[in-house]
Design a protein around this motif. Structure first.
Motif, PDB file in Angstrom:
ATOM      1  N   MET A  56       0.840  -1.191   0.000  1.00  0.00           N
ATOM      2  CA  MET A  56       0.000   0.000   0.000  1.00  0.00           C
ATOM      3  C   MET A  56       0.875   1.241   0.000  1.00  0.00           C
ATOM      4  O   MET A  56       1.675   1.452   0.903  1.00  0.00           O
ATOM      5  CB  MET A  56      -0.914  -0.005   1.229  1.00  0.00           C
ATOM      6  N   ASN A  57       0.737   2.045  -1.056  1.00  0.00           N
ATOM      7  CA  ASN A  57       1.493   3.293  -1.180  1.00  0.00           C
ATOM      8  C   ASN A  57       0.648   4.263  -2.006  1.00  0.00           C
ATOM      9  O   ASN A  57       0.831   4.392  -3.217  1.00  0.00           O
ATOM     10  CB  ASN A  57       2.849   3.034  -1.838  1.00  0.00           C
ATOM     11  N   PRO A  58      -0.304   4.955  -1.340  1.00  0.00           N
ATOM     12  CA  PRO A  58      -1.243   5.805  -2.086  1.00  0.00           C
ATOM     13  C   PRO A  58      -0.571   6.877  -2.926  1.00  0.00           C
ATOM     14  O   PRO A  58      -1.029   7.172  -4.039  1.00  0.00           O
ATOM     15  CB  PRO A  58      -2.098   6.430  -0.975  1.00  0.00           C
ATOM     16  N   TRP A  59       0.512   7.480  -2.431  1.00  0.00           N
ATOM     17  CA  TRP A  59       1.171   8.554  -3.181  1.00  0.00           C
ATOM     18  C   TRP A  59       1.803   8.023  -4.457  1.00  0.00           C
ATOM     19  O   TRP A  59       1.649   8.621  -5.530  1.00  0.00           O
ATOM     20  CB  TRP A  59       2.223   9.243  -2.307  1.00  0.00           C
ATOM     21  N   LEU A  60       2.502   6.916  -4.351  1.00  0.00           N
ATOM     22  CA  LEU A  60       3.130   6.344  -5.544  1.00  0.00           C
ATOM     23  C   LEU A  60       2.075   5.844  -6.517  1.00  0.00           C
ATOM     24  O   LEU A  60       2.206   6.041  -7.734  1.00  0.00           O
ATOM     25  CB  LEU A  60       4.073   5.201  -5.143  1.00  0.00           C
ATOM     26  N   MET A  61       1.017   5.200  -6.007  1.00  0.00           N
ATOM     27  CA  MET A  61      -0.044   4.721  -6.888  1.00  0.00           C
ATOM     28  C   MET A  61      -0.710   5.886  -7.615  1.00  0.00           C
ATOM     29  O   MET A  61      -1.001   5.814  -8.819  1.00  0.00           O
ATOM     30  CB  MET A  61      -1.081   3.935  -6.090  1.00  0.00           C
ATOM     31  N   THR A  62      -0.952   6.984  -6.903  1.00  0.00           N
ATOM     32  CA  THR A  62      -1.551   8.165  -7.532  1.00  0.00           C
ATOM     33  C   THR A  62      -0.636   8.721  -8.621  1.00  0.00           C
ATOM     34  O   THR A  62      -1.093   9.115  -9.699  1.00  0.00           O
ATOM     35  CB  THR A  62      -1.828   9.247  -6.480  1.00  0.00           C
ATOM     36  N   LEU A  63       0.663   8.735  -8.352  1.00  0.00           N
ATOM     37  CA  LEU A  63       1.623   9.251  -9.317  1.00  0.00           C
ATOM     38  C   LEU A  63       1.641   8.422 -10.596  1.00  0.00           C
ATOM     39  O   LEU A  63       1.556   8.962 -11.707  1.00  0.00           O
ATOM     40  CB  LEU A  63       3.023   9.296  -8.696  1.00  0.00           C
ATOM     41  N   VAL A  64       1.746   7.093 -10.457  1.00  0.00           N
ATOM     42  CA  VAL A  64       1.822   6.247 -11.653  1.00  0.00           C
ATOM     43  C   VAL A  64       0.486   6.236 -12.399  1.00  0.00           C
ATOM     44  O   VAL A  64       0.453   6.184 -13.639  1.00  0.00           O
ATOM     45  CB  VAL A  64       2.275   4.812 -11.308  1.00  0.00           C
ATOM     46  N   LEU A  65      -0.624   6.291 -11.669  1.00  0.00           N
ATOM     47  CA  LEU A  65      -1.931   6.347 -12.324  1.00  0.00           C
ATOM     48  C   LEU A  65      -2.095   7.650 -13.103  1.00  0.00           C
ATOM     49  O   LEU A  65      -2.584   7.652 -14.242  1.00  0.00           O
ATOM     50  CB  LEU A  65      -3.044   6.224 -11.282  1.00  0.00           C
ATOM     51  N   ALA A  66      -1.678   8.758 -12.484  1.00  0.00           N
ATOM     52  CA  ALA A  66      -1.789  10.055 -13.158  1.00  0.00           C
ATOM     53  C   ALA A  66      -0.956  10.073 -14.427  1.00  0.00           C
ATOM     54  O   ALA A  66      -1.401  10.562 -15.477  1.00  0.00           O
ATOM     55  CB  ALA A  66      -1.362  11.171 -12.211  1.00  0.00           C
ATOM     56  N   ALA A  67       0.262   9.512 -14.359  1.00  0.00           N
ATOM     57  CA  ALA A  67       1.127   9.482 -15.535  1.00  0.00           C
ATOM     58  C   ALA A  67       0.529   8.596 -16.625  1.00  0.00           C
ATOM     59  O   ALA A  67       0.449   8.993 -17.803  1.00  0.00           O
ATOM     60  CB  ALA A  67       2.516   8.982 -15.144  1.00  0.00           C
ATOM     61  N   GLY A  68       0.096   7.394 -16.243  1.00  0.00           N
ATOM     62  CA  GLY A  68      -0.453   6.469 -17.227  1.00  0.00           C
ATOM     63  C   GLY A  68      -1.735   6.970 -17.852  1.00  0.00           C
ATOM     64  O   GLY A  68      -1.920   6.910 -19.079  1.00  0.00           O
ATOM     65  N   LEU A  69      -2.641   7.488 -17.040  1.00  0.00           N
ATOM     66  CA  LEU A  69      -3.923   7.968 -17.557  1.00  0.00           C
ATOM     67  C   LEU A  69      -3.758   9.245 -18.380  1.00  0.00           C
ATOM     68  O   LEU A  69      -4.532   9.492 -19.315  1.00  0.00           O
ATOM     69  CB  LEU A  69      -4.891   8.191 -16.397  1.00  0.00           C
ATOM     70  N   SER A  70      -2.760  10.050 -18.068  1.00  0.00           N
ATOM     71  CA  SER A  70      -2.512  11.257 -18.855  1.00  0.00           C
ATOM     72  C   SER A  70      -2.077  10.898 -20.273  1.00  0.00           C
ATOM     73  O   SER A  70      -2.558  11.478 -21.257  1.00  0.00           O
ATOM     74  CB  SER A  70      -1.447  12.122 -18.181  1.00  0.00           C
ATOM     75  N   VAL A  71      -1.158   9.935 -20.381  1.00  0.00           N
ATOM     76  CA  VAL A  71      -0.716   9.488 -21.708  1.00  0.00           C
ATOM     77  C   VAL A  71      -1.884   8.871 -22.467  1.00  0.00           C
ATOM     78  O   VAL A  71      -2.082   9.126 -23.663  1.00  0.00           O
ATOM     79  CB  VAL A  71       0.447   8.490 -21.581  1.00  0.00           C
ATOM     80  N   PHE A  72      -2.684   8.049 -21.759  1.00  0.00           N
ATOM     81  CA  PHE A  72      -3.838   7.425 -22.403  1.00  0.00           C
ATOM     82  C   PHE A  72      -4.831   8.479 -22.887  1.00  0.00           C
ATOM     83  O   PHE A  72      -5.354   8.398 -24.006  1.00  0.00           O
ATOM     84  CB  PHE A  72      -4.532   6.469 -21.441  1.00  0.00           C
ATOM     85  N   ALA A  73      -5.114   9.479 -22.048  1.00  0.00           N
ATOM     86  CA  ALA A  73      -6.063  10.524 -22.419  1.00  0.00           C
ATOM     87  C   ALA A  73      -5.582  11.281 -23.653  1.00  0.00           C
ATOM     88  O   ALA A  73      -6.367  11.584 -24.557  1.00  0.00           O
ATOM     89  CB  ALA A  73      -6.261  11.484 -21.247  1.00  0.00           C
ATOM     90  N   TYR A  74      -4.283  11.554 -23.715  1.00  0.00           N
ATOM     91  CA  TYR A  74      -3.729  12.278 -24.868  1.00  0.00           C
ATOM     92  C   TYR A  74      -3.921  11.475 -26.150  1.00  0.00           C
ATOM     93  O   TYR A  74      -4.383  12.008 -27.176  1.00  0.00           O
ATOM     94  CB  TYR A  74      -2.253  12.572 -24.642  1.00  0.00           C
TER      95      TYR A  74
END
Length: 232
Positions: free
Chosen positions: A1-19
């Motif tokens: 469990m690491n909410p900050w790291l999970m949020t970071l990788v999700l934000a990066a992955g979803l940003s690329v996907f959204a683009y």
């Protein structure tokens, strides 16, 4: 469990996907409009027969084996989709699966899903191996040695292998070394280990490598699994 790291990788992955998704939507918006709300019953039947049933692939007489391969890989990903919710949720909440209806320790569905997921991961692993052998060694005339297709197959391998190793190392850390990690356990249904025979077999094989190696596998395969899914 690491909410900050999970949020970071999700934000990066979803940003690329959204683009990338926005670029494709812009292309689709330039096409001529099409009526997609007519013949609802026919469309639903086609979705069930061709989409979920993969009838166009498994119905080919000359290449029935490759059709079955695609069928199992497709359904394997549908089965594993629920697992991804658990994996990503675990990054925020310890024992996230216990909060999902019908999948917690007190529901038979959780144990049934553990068995089906475990079996499909092995089936998908074998089917991807068959696909690579077919593409690289057999090389049917209508197939080209496409690097992107091969990369996707290796990514699929990465998904199932990382998840099997994640379960196997988790089982060992719980059962052998007493770590406080989430797993299904019920006086009637038994333990999650009993419902995941392939991961449990793998666990017994890597248990001899000791606690530090299993800890490494647990953390590395968790974040490796998350990374491979986001690359997809």
């Amino acid at each position: 469990m690491n909410p900050w790291l999970m949020t970071l990788v999700l934000a990066a992955g979803l940003s690329v996907f959204a683009y990338t998704a926005i670029q494709r939507v812009r292309l689709l918006a330039r096409l001529a409009p099409e009526q997609r709300l007519d013949r609802i019953a026919d469309r639903v039947r086609m979705l069930l027969r061709i989409g979920f049933g993969q009838s166009k692939l498994i119905g080919r007489e000359r290449e029935r084996s490759s059709g079955a391969m695609h069928f199992f890989i497709f359904w394997g990903f549908l089965v594993l989709g629920l697992r991804e919710i658990v994996v990503f949720g675990e990054g925020y909440v310890h024992g996230f699966q216990e909060y999902l209806p019908l999948l917690d320790s007190h529901s038979f569905g959780g144990y049934l899903y553990a068995f089906v997921k475990d079996a499909f991961e092995v089936i998908v692993f074998l089917m991807v191996g068959f696909a690579l052998w077919r593409r690289i060694a057999l090389r049917p005339a209508r197939l080209t040695l496409n690097g992107e297709a091969n990369a996707i197959l290796f990514l699929i391998w990465g998904v199932v292998v990382s998840d099997l190793l994640l379960d196997a190392s988790r089982f060992n850390l719980i059962r052998v070394w007493g770590h406080d990690l989430p797993y299904l356990n019920h006086p009637v249904f038994g333990t999650e280990m009993a419902w995941a025979p392939f991961a449990d077999l793998l666990a017994r094989g890597i248990a001899y490598w000791g606690e530090p190696v299993n800890q490494f596998f647990y953390f590395f395969t968790y974040w490796g699994h998350v990374g491979v899914i986001l690359v997809f």
